[in-house]
Design an enzyme around this catalytic site. Structure first.
Site, PDB file in Angstrom:
ATOM      1  N   GLU A 223       0.827  -1.203   0.000  1.00 13.35           N
ATOM      2  CA  GLU A 223       0.000   0.000   0.000  1.00 13.35           C
ATOM      3  C   GLU A 223       0.865   1.257   0.000  1.00 13.35           C
ATOM      4  O   GLU A 223       2.077   1.197   0.207  1.00 13.35           O
ATOM      5  CB  GLU A 223      -0.918   0.017   1.219  1.00 13.35           C
ATOM      6  CG  GLU A 223      -0.163   0.092   2.547  1.00 13.35           C
ATOM      7  CD  GLU A 223      -1.027   0.620   3.674  1.00 13.35           C
ATOM      8  OE1 GLU A 223      -1.391   1.801   3.593  1.00 13.35           O
ATOM      9  OE2 GLU A 223      -1.310  -0.143   4.611  1.00 13.35           O
TER      10      GLU A 223
ATOM     11  N   LYS B 161      -5.593  -1.997  14.451  1.00 14.60           N
ATOM     12  CA  LYS B 161      -5.017  -1.067  15.426  1.00 14.60           C
ATOM     13  C   LYS B 161      -5.812  -1.119  16.731  1.00 14.60           C
ATOM     14  O   LYS B 161      -7.036  -1.248  16.734  1.00 14.60           O
ATOM     15  CB  LYS B 161      -5.012   0.348  14.845  1.00 14.60           C
ATOM     16  CG  LYS B 161      -4.196   0.466  13.555  1.00 14.60           C
ATOM     17  CD  LYS B 161      -4.311   1.846  12.950  1.00 14.60           C
ATOM     18  CE  LYS B 161      -3.536   1.923  11.642  1.00 14.60           C
ATOM     19  NZ  LYS B 161      -4.138   1.131  10.571  1.00 14.60           N
TER      20      LYS B 161
END
Length: 705
Positions: free
Chosen positions: A51, A185
């Site tokens: 990415e 996360k």
């Protein structure tokens, strides 16, 4: 093998804009694949997608640039080719040069691009970094199955009230790419994130000895992953299974951060809570939260969070590269097992001789068609699709999906379509196709109605004339050993006659697919057709064949089922003096099998002469699997899917009923697919077991004598 309806190009000029949009996509207008990535994909070498939001939004310049370079180098060191995905000036790049990396790393005001953002960003010529969602889309379109990220987005805390759910999760539910990441996360609601992934049908596996689902900086989240894989080989097998099943969902491999960084996790977690509090007080929401938190964490931890972030990303790159390498080895080994080697007489290959076409499919969104001064318009404007899987010889591709490994004899040009054709067909034996300089790969544009029926077809197929007798004769030994030879109407007449002569001399089983009404009669212009074993025409093609032979024809083709069957029986009967079986495709009415009956069913396998003499001619009508008009998306590959399913059943030595019903299963899947051959067709979805698990309408057998 395609159904081609010809018409004057001038009458369909309103389509030009849509066709140009399609060509822009195929020819690199929207997507540019770096030459090193494209070469690796064509050769079947492992590629890892990366990415770019971590470059554009995750950390500052020049640290972001050095990080991107290091990660790409880790991928190379571990045996794979890196393909960083980014958007530069309105074009998706799969694989970046160092100069392009530097551009993204140093640019201000670049966009964070997820699925929803692509249309605007590309139309405005903007540049941006792709999120997990955006990178998955680009990777899938390029044919890259493994993608490495830092961590995925998820359900935000209080998401049950705010509905703040990352697009990464829905993308994992609809795009078949394996994402290797350090879980989600810890700022997110990890429990609800895992629940959401379950709802989306995403297979989630922790990497290593523990099932503990990692929380980015922390190795522990307090939640268990549904599964775990111990090493890259197990991960590769899991991904290979998911891809092989054609589930159209992604896989998440959750990799814990390195053990040596675990001690820092608790301190970073405390800093995260402080940063979250500041984000709330400042009113920061949505996609701006993560960049703010990452920057704030660097300040609160004196750079320790950044060091951990870098170590985590580098570790993911190493693990992801090893998984990609293991997956590539697994796929190569399977292809090698499926293809007979030199001197391997145990499983000779079927041979398919026919045209490879790049298909452009345009579908009207409703039934309204306007004609103004001789020009045809569709209202509203047609929907254009170019599924990746359309670039190939359709029956060959379908046979390959059904566990067969045919040898394809065909011709393509060394042009802008070649590499994509070879890449999308990499799981098939393409080793013997002709690749010709100065020639154009065949292209075909089909306009289909809102009901899925073909309205008009336009093609450039001159290269099919290069499938010459001289070329095909080089493979005489393989043809003579083949359990089945399939040939379509795109092949030149002299080549058809050569194959029929071989069939006569060596008693080969040859199936002829007429392709369209104009090409159907090629073998019937001489006595060549008498060496064929099977043909698979529709009613219009069957009438054209009988017209060429000078046989009586019906005044017009009927539409009522009983009349359709009666007409098909009358037209097939004179051909069975020499052919073993005529498979008449009847569209929504199913299929009519015409041939010699022994023991109450029609034999698909040529028997001994004394058995054949004792048999009687019969026709068996197998009704189609019911599909509503609303479910039908595309009819262009249904006939090819039907025949491929029947032939796959025959090559597996199944009984007649099982073979035909395997064909009907394959056809029903393709009717529901935007792609001519449905990606859901596989050895598990079209099989003897699937046939036996269903209830089927009664087969009606009638005497043809």
């Amino acid at each position: 093998m395609i159904r081609k309806a010809t018409s004057s190009l001038a009458r369909h000029l309103p389509m030009a804009h849509g066709i140009n949009q399609v060509r822009r996509f195929l020819h690199g207008g929207y997507v540019r694949i770096h030459p090193s990535v494209q070469e690796a994909l064509v050769e079947g070498r492992p590629v890892v997608a990366l990415e770019s939001t971590i470059i554009t939004h995750g950390m500052g310049y020049p640290l972001n640039l050095s990080m991107a370079r290091e990660v790409e180098e880790i991928v190379r060191t571990n045996g794979a080719v890196p393909a960083t995905v980014g958007i530069l000036r309105g074009q998706i790049h799969v694989g970046l040069t160092d100069e392009e990396l530097k551009f993204l790393a140093s640019s201000k005001n670049v966009v964070k691009v997820s699925r929803r953002d692509f249309p605007f960003v590309l139309s405005q010529g903007l540049s941006g970094g792709t999120t997990v969602s955006g990178t998955m889309i680009a990777a899938h379109k390029a044919g890259i199955p493994v993608f490495v990220s830092g961590g995925i987005g998820g359900v935000h805390r209080d998401g049950e009230n705010t509905l703040d759910v990352s697009a990464d999760l829905t993308e994992l539910g609809r795009t078949p790419v394996a994402v290797v990441a350090a879980g989600a996360k810890s700022i997110l609601d990890i429990g609800r994130t895992l629940e959401y992934l379950e709802t989306q049908g995403v297979c989630v596996a922790a990497f290593g000895e523990s099932r503990e689902f990692p929380a980015f900086f922390s190795r522990q989240s307090g939640f268990q992953a549904p599964y775990h894989v111990r090493d890259e080989e197990e991960a590769a097998k899991l991904i290979d299974s998911a891809l092989g099943l054609g589930l159209s969902t992604g896989v998440l491999i959750a990799v814990p951060c390195p053990q040596e960084r675990a001690a820092e996790g608790q301190a970073i977690e405390e800093a995260i809570q402080q940063a979250l509090s500041q984000a709330r007080s400042k009113g920061i929401t949505g996609k701006e939260v993560t960049p703010f938190l990452l920057q704030k964490l660097v300040e609160l931890t004196d750079g320790k969070s950044l060091d951990s972030n870098l170590a985590l990303i580098q570790n993911n790159a190493r693990v992801g590269s090893c998984i990609a390498v293991a997956l590539s080895k697994l796929q190569k080994a399977r292809r090698k097992r499926n293809l007979p080697g030199p001197g391997d007489r145990r499983a000779p290959q079927p041979v398919v001789i026919g045209g490879i076409n790049v298909d452009f499919i345009a579908k009207a969104q409703n039934p309204d068609i306007l004609v103004d001064n001789g020009v045809t318009y569709f209202v509203p404007m047609v929907k254009i699709t170019i599924p990746d899987t359309q670039e190939r010889e359709k029956a060959m591709y379908c046979l390959s999906r059904l566990g067969q490994a045919p040898l394809l004899l065909s011709a393509v040009g060394k042009d802008e379509h070649l590499e994509s054709v070879l890449h999308y067909c990499h799981h098939m034996d393409m080793s013997s196709i002709r690749q010709l300089e100065g020639k154009s790969t065949a292209t075909y544009c089909a306009v289909i109605t809102s009901a899925g029926e073909l309205s008009v077809g336009l093609g450039d197929m001159d290269i099919h004339q290069q499938i010459t007798e001289q070329y095909v004769s080089q493979f005489k030994e393989k043809l003579c050993q083949a359990p089945l030879v399939c040939m379509d109407g795109n092949v030149p007449l002299s080549t058809i006659q050569y194959v029929c002569q071989l069939a006569r001399e060596h008693q080969l089983a040859v199936c002829y697919e007429p392709t369209d009404e104009n090409k159907a009669s090629k073998p019937f212009l001489s006595d060549s057709w008498k060496a064929l074993t099977y043909i698979s025409p529709n009613l219009q093609e069957l009438r054209a064949i009988n017209r060429t032979l000078g046989n009586p024809l019906p005044a017009e083709l009927p539409s009522r089922l009983e009349d359709v069957v009666q007409a098909a029986v009358a037209l097939a009967c004179p051909l069975l003096a020499h052919l073993h079986c005529v498979v008449v495709t009847l569209g929504a009415h199913g299929v009519l099998l015409c041939g010699k009956s022994l023991g109450g069913s029609i034999s698909l396998y040529p028997g001994a002469p004394e058995q054949t003499a004792a048999a009687r001619l019969c026709a068996a009508h197998y009704p189609a699997i019911p599909i509503s008009r609303e479910e039908i998306v595309n009819v262009s590959g249904a006939g090819d899917s039907l025949m491929a399913g029947i032939l796959a059943g025959m090559l597996a030595q199944h009984d007649t009923g099982t073979c035909v019903r395997m064909g009907l299963l394959a056809a029903s899947l393709s009717l529901r697919s935007y792609e001519p051959i449905s990606p859901e067709i596989s050895t598990s979805s079209v099989s003897q077991e699937q046939v036996q698990s269903r209830s089927w309408p009664e087969v009606k057998l009638r005497n043809m004598n």
